[in-house]
Motif scaffolding. Sequence first.
Motif, PDB file in Angstrom:
ATOM      1  N   GLN A 193      -7.903  -4.410  -2.929  1.00 15.97           N
ATOM      2  CA  GLN A 193      -7.457  -3.099  -3.389  1.00 15.97           C
ATOM      3  C   GLN A 193      -6.130  -2.919  -3.512  1.00 15.97           C
ATOM      4  O   GLN A 193      -5.502  -2.111  -4.425  1.00 15.97           O
ATOM      5  N   ILE A 194      -5.121  -3.487  -2.642  1.00 15.05           N
ATOM      6  CA  ILE A 194      -3.882  -3.107  -2.923  1.00 15.05           C
ATOM      7  C   ILE A 194      -2.979  -3.484  -3.824  1.00 15.05           C
ATOM      8  O   ILE A 194      -2.628  -2.758  -4.616  1.00 15.05           O
ATOM      9  N   PRO A 195      -3.451  -4.922  -4.472  1.00 15.85           N
ATOM     10  CA  PRO A 195      -2.761  -5.136  -5.727  1.00 15.85           C
ATOM     11  C   PRO A 195      -3.572  -4.137  -6.670  1.00 15.85           C
ATOM     12  O   PRO A 195      -2.746  -4.116  -7.747  1.00 15.85           O
ATOM     13  N   LEU A 196      -4.750  -3.848  -6.750  1.00 13.61           N
ATOM     14  CA  LEU A 196      -5.421  -3.193  -7.818  1.00 13.61           C
ATOM     15  C   LEU A 196      -4.632  -1.788  -7.802  1.00 13.61           C
ATOM     16  O   LEU A 196      -4.470  -1.073  -9.117  1.00 13.61           O
ATOM     17  N   ILE A 197      -4.135  -1.134  -6.716  1.00  7.86           N
ATOM     18  CA  ILE A 197      -3.444   0.168  -6.598  1.00  7.86           C
ATOM     19  C   ILE A 197      -2.273   0.051  -7.301  1.00  7.86           C
ATOM     20  O   ILE A 197      -1.951   0.824  -8.108  1.00  7.86           O
ATOM     21  N   GLU A 198      -1.538  -1.012  -7.133  1.00 10.12           N
ATOM     22  CA  GLU A 198      -0.172  -1.188  -7.545  1.00 10.12           C
ATOM     23  C   GLU A 198      -0.213  -1.562  -8.971  1.00 10.12           C
ATOM     24  O   GLU A 198       0.534  -0.875  -9.831  1.00 10.12           O
ATOM     25  N   ALA A 199      -1.122  -2.289  -9.504  1.00 10.64           N
ATOM     26  CA  ALA A 199      -1.386  -2.599 -10.737  1.00 10.64           C
ATOM     27  C   ALA A 199      -1.909  -1.183 -11.644  1.00 10.64           C
ATOM     28  O   ALA A 199      -1.546  -1.057 -12.805  1.00 10.64           O
ATOM     29  N   SER A 200      -2.426  -0.267 -10.942  1.00 11.57           N
ATOM     30  CA  SER A 200      -3.059   0.835 -11.580  1.00 11.57           C
ATOM     31  C   SER A 200      -1.784   1.851 -11.818  1.00 11.57           C
ATOM     32  O   SER A 200      -1.630   2.437 -12.790  1.00 11.57           O
ATOM     33  N   VAL A 201      -0.817   1.842 -10.765  1.00  9.30           N
ATOM     34  CA  VAL A 201       0.372   2.461 -10.879  1.00  9.30           C
ATOM     35  C   VAL A 201       1.244   2.077 -12.327  1.00  9.30           C
ATOM     36  O   VAL A 201       1.599   2.729 -13.102  1.00  9.30           O
ATOM     37  N   LYS A 202       1.421   0.609 -12.209  1.00  5.89           N
ATOM     38  CA  LYS A 202       2.179   0.200 -13.290  1.00  5.89           C
ATOM     39  C   LYS A 202       1.631   0.333 -14.701  1.00  5.89           C
ATOM     40  O   LYS A 202       2.339   0.330 -15.703  1.00  5.89           O
ATOM     41  N   ARG A 235      -2.103   7.353  -0.875  1.00  5.93           N
ATOM     42  CA  ARG A 235      -1.365   8.691  -0.646  1.00  5.93           C
ATOM     43  C   ARG A 235       0.178   8.522  -1.154  1.00  5.93           C
ATOM     44  O   ARG A 235       0.781   9.229  -1.740  1.00  5.93           O
ATOM     45  N   GLN A 236       0.815   7.389  -0.526  1.00 10.86           N
ATOM     46  CA  GLN A 236       2.119   7.013  -0.618  1.00 10.86           C
ATOM     47  C   GLN A 236       2.353   6.816  -2.163  1.00 10.86           C
ATOM     48  O   GLN A 236       3.376   7.252  -2.692  1.00 10.86           O
ATOM     49  N   LYS A 237       1.726   5.995  -2.860  1.00 11.95           N
ATOM     50  CA  LYS A 237       1.846   5.873  -4.293  1.00 11.95           C
ATOM     51  C   LYS A 237       1.708   7.278  -5.201  1.00 11.95           C
ATOM     52  O   LYS A 237       2.343   7.314  -5.986  1.00 11.95           O
ATOM     53  N   ALA A 238       0.757   8.057  -4.581  1.00 13.71           N
ATOM     54  CA  ALA A 238       0.525   9.445  -5.413  1.00 13.71           C
ATOM     55  C   ALA A 238       1.923  10.244  -5.065  1.00 13.71           C
ATOM     56  O   ALA A 238       2.183  10.897  -5.971  1.00 13.71           O
ATOM     57  N   ALA A 239       2.310  10.301  -4.052  1.00  9.07           N
ATOM     58  CA  ALA A 239       3.581  10.988  -3.759  1.00  9.07           C
ATOM     59  C   ALA A 239       4.532  10.532  -4.424  1.00  9.07           C
ATOM     60  O   ALA A 239       5.441  11.398  -4.775  1.00  9.07           O
ATOM     61  N   GLU A 240       4.652   9.064  -4.578  1.00 13.66           N
ATOM     62  CA  GLU A 240       6.136   8.507  -5.335  1.00 13.66           C
ATOM     63  C   GLU A 240       5.739   8.596  -6.845  1.00 13.66           C
ATOM     64  O   GLU A 240       6.767   8.582  -7.626  1.00 13.66           O
ATOM     65  N   ASN A 241       4.611   8.951  -7.348  1.00 14.34           N
ATOM     66  CA  ASN A 241       4.384   8.728  -8.789  1.00 14.34           C
ATOM     67  C   ASN A 241       3.297   9.890  -9.000  1.00 14.34           C
ATOM     68  O   ASN A 241       2.129   9.749  -9.140  1.00 14.34           O
ATOM     69  N   PRO A 242       3.911  11.063  -9.510  1.00 15.58           N
ATOM     70  CA  PRO A 242       3.157  12.228  -9.794  1.00 15.58           C
ATOM     71  C   PRO A 242       2.100  12.265 -10.844  1.00 15.58           C
ATOM     72  O   PRO A 242       1.009  12.751 -10.596  1.00 15.58           O
ATOM     73  N   ASN A 243       2.138  11.244 -11.630  1.00 15.11           N
ATOM     74  CA  ASN A 243       1.149  10.834 -12.562  1.00 15.11           C
ATOM     75  C   ASN A 243      -0.041  10.246 -12.121  1.00 15.11           C
ATOM     76  O   ASN A 243      -1.142   9.944 -12.934  1.00 15.11           O
ATOM     77  N   PHE A 244      -0.014   9.396 -10.858  1.00 11.67           N
ATOM     78  CA  PHE A 244      -0.916   8.803 -10.290  1.00 11.67           C
ATOM     79  C   PHE A 244      -1.658   9.663  -9.246  1.00 11.67           C
ATOM     80  O   PHE A 244      -0.922  10.399  -8.403  1.00 11.67           O
ATOM     81  N   GLN A 302      -6.149   2.233 -19.419  1.00 11.50           N
ATOM     82  CA  GLN A 302      -7.292   2.870 -18.426  1.00 11.50           C
ATOM     83  C   GLN A 302      -6.712   4.163 -18.038  1.00 11.50           C
ATOM     84  O   GLN A 302      -5.770   4.174 -17.618  1.00 11.50           O
ATOM     85  N   HIS A 303      -7.443   5.079 -18.058  1.00 14.99           N
ATOM     86  CA  HIS A 303      -7.133   6.276 -17.536  1.00 14.99           C
ATOM     87  C   HIS A 303      -7.686   6.698 -16.037  1.00 14.99           C
ATOM     88  O   HIS A 303      -6.918   7.362 -15.113  1.00 14.99           O
ATOM     89  N   ALA A 304      -8.664   5.948 -15.502  1.00 12.47           N
ATOM     90  CA  ALA A 304      -9.181   5.719 -13.928  1.00 12.47           C
ATOM     91  C   ALA A 304      -9.845   4.579 -13.834  1.00 12.47           C
ATOM     92  O   ALA A 304     -10.286   3.758 -14.404  1.00 12.47           O
ATOM     93  N   VAL A 305      -9.411   4.104 -12.578  1.00 11.32           N
ATOM     94  CA  VAL A 305     -10.109   3.026 -11.841  1.00 11.32           C
ATOM     95  C   VAL A 305     -11.131   3.559 -10.690  1.00 11.32           C
ATOM     96  O   VAL A 305     -10.956   4.077  -9.872  1.00 11.32           O
TER      97      VAL A 305
END
Length: 303
Positions: A83-92, A129-138, A68-71
């Motif tokens: 949504q927290i697990p959903l965000i974590e899974a999206s990053v993974k 925001r934290q996930k995006a900062a830690e993972n530039p592709n997210f 998936q490209h977007a959620v």
Amino acid sequence: MEAIRNVAIAGASGALGSPIFEALLKSGHFNVTVLTRHSSEAKFPDSVKVIRVDYTSVPELTEALAGQHAVVSVLTTSAMETQIPLIEASVKAGVRRFLPSEFCANIGNPKAGSLPVYHSKVQLHDVVRQKAAENPNFTYSLIRNGPFLDWSLAFGFFINLKGGETPLYDGGDRPFSTTTLATIGQAVVEVLRHPDETKNRAVFVQDLVTTQNEMLAIAQKVKPEITWTTKNVSTAEMEDMAQQKYASGSMDLVASVGFFCRSVYAEGYGGEFKEVDNDLLGIPLKSKADLEVLIKDVLENAN
């Protein structure tokens, strides 16, 4: 950023989720996958891929989001924590764009964002925001649209549809931005079609800016046989009531509406968007004539 083609949506059967889901399908730009709970009885077209998931399971969600490209999350306020697990899974899973279940007032405004009814959304911002900062592709986009125009009209949030006494919040002359469910669906489509321009920021969309008194005047014009009387209601007093209810553990609809009214109608809470992204998204503003048609339709169906 590469074009977004594969889009997963969570909460596709809800009052807002349905028009967003329909907009994604009808756009013809995306391969749409629906995420739904194992216990859900919601029905979707046979042509749409549906994956049943446990929203608390990051491994299960990660597997579901492969490719998936977007959620797009349209999960309800009561399900914000899922949504927290959903965000974590999206990053993974390598998802490139996440749209959390925002779709509300301008909670980037410090006064609006401080209202307890929005705390879960604000906390989710910190996570994404934290996930995006830690993972530039997210990356993420936050869509803000004010109250749902057609939905709020139908449920009497702006005026009492059946006549009689109708509350005017802080006098009823405070301008506020408002957007129909269909336009919000179109905004989601266009945000995903403009990934670079909408990256890691709030995106503002509206159909029009109006006031309660303007809506009431239109209602009186299209339904002169109905009599309305008005009562001034203080949003400050509504917030005080809501704060007391929340403090006592009574987080009911009355309390939530008190906070919603404060964020929409109170001075300094950002109810009227000063800048919007309609031009970027190719979404035209509605006219006062369009508003009159909406109000007329709702009143005719309500009485």
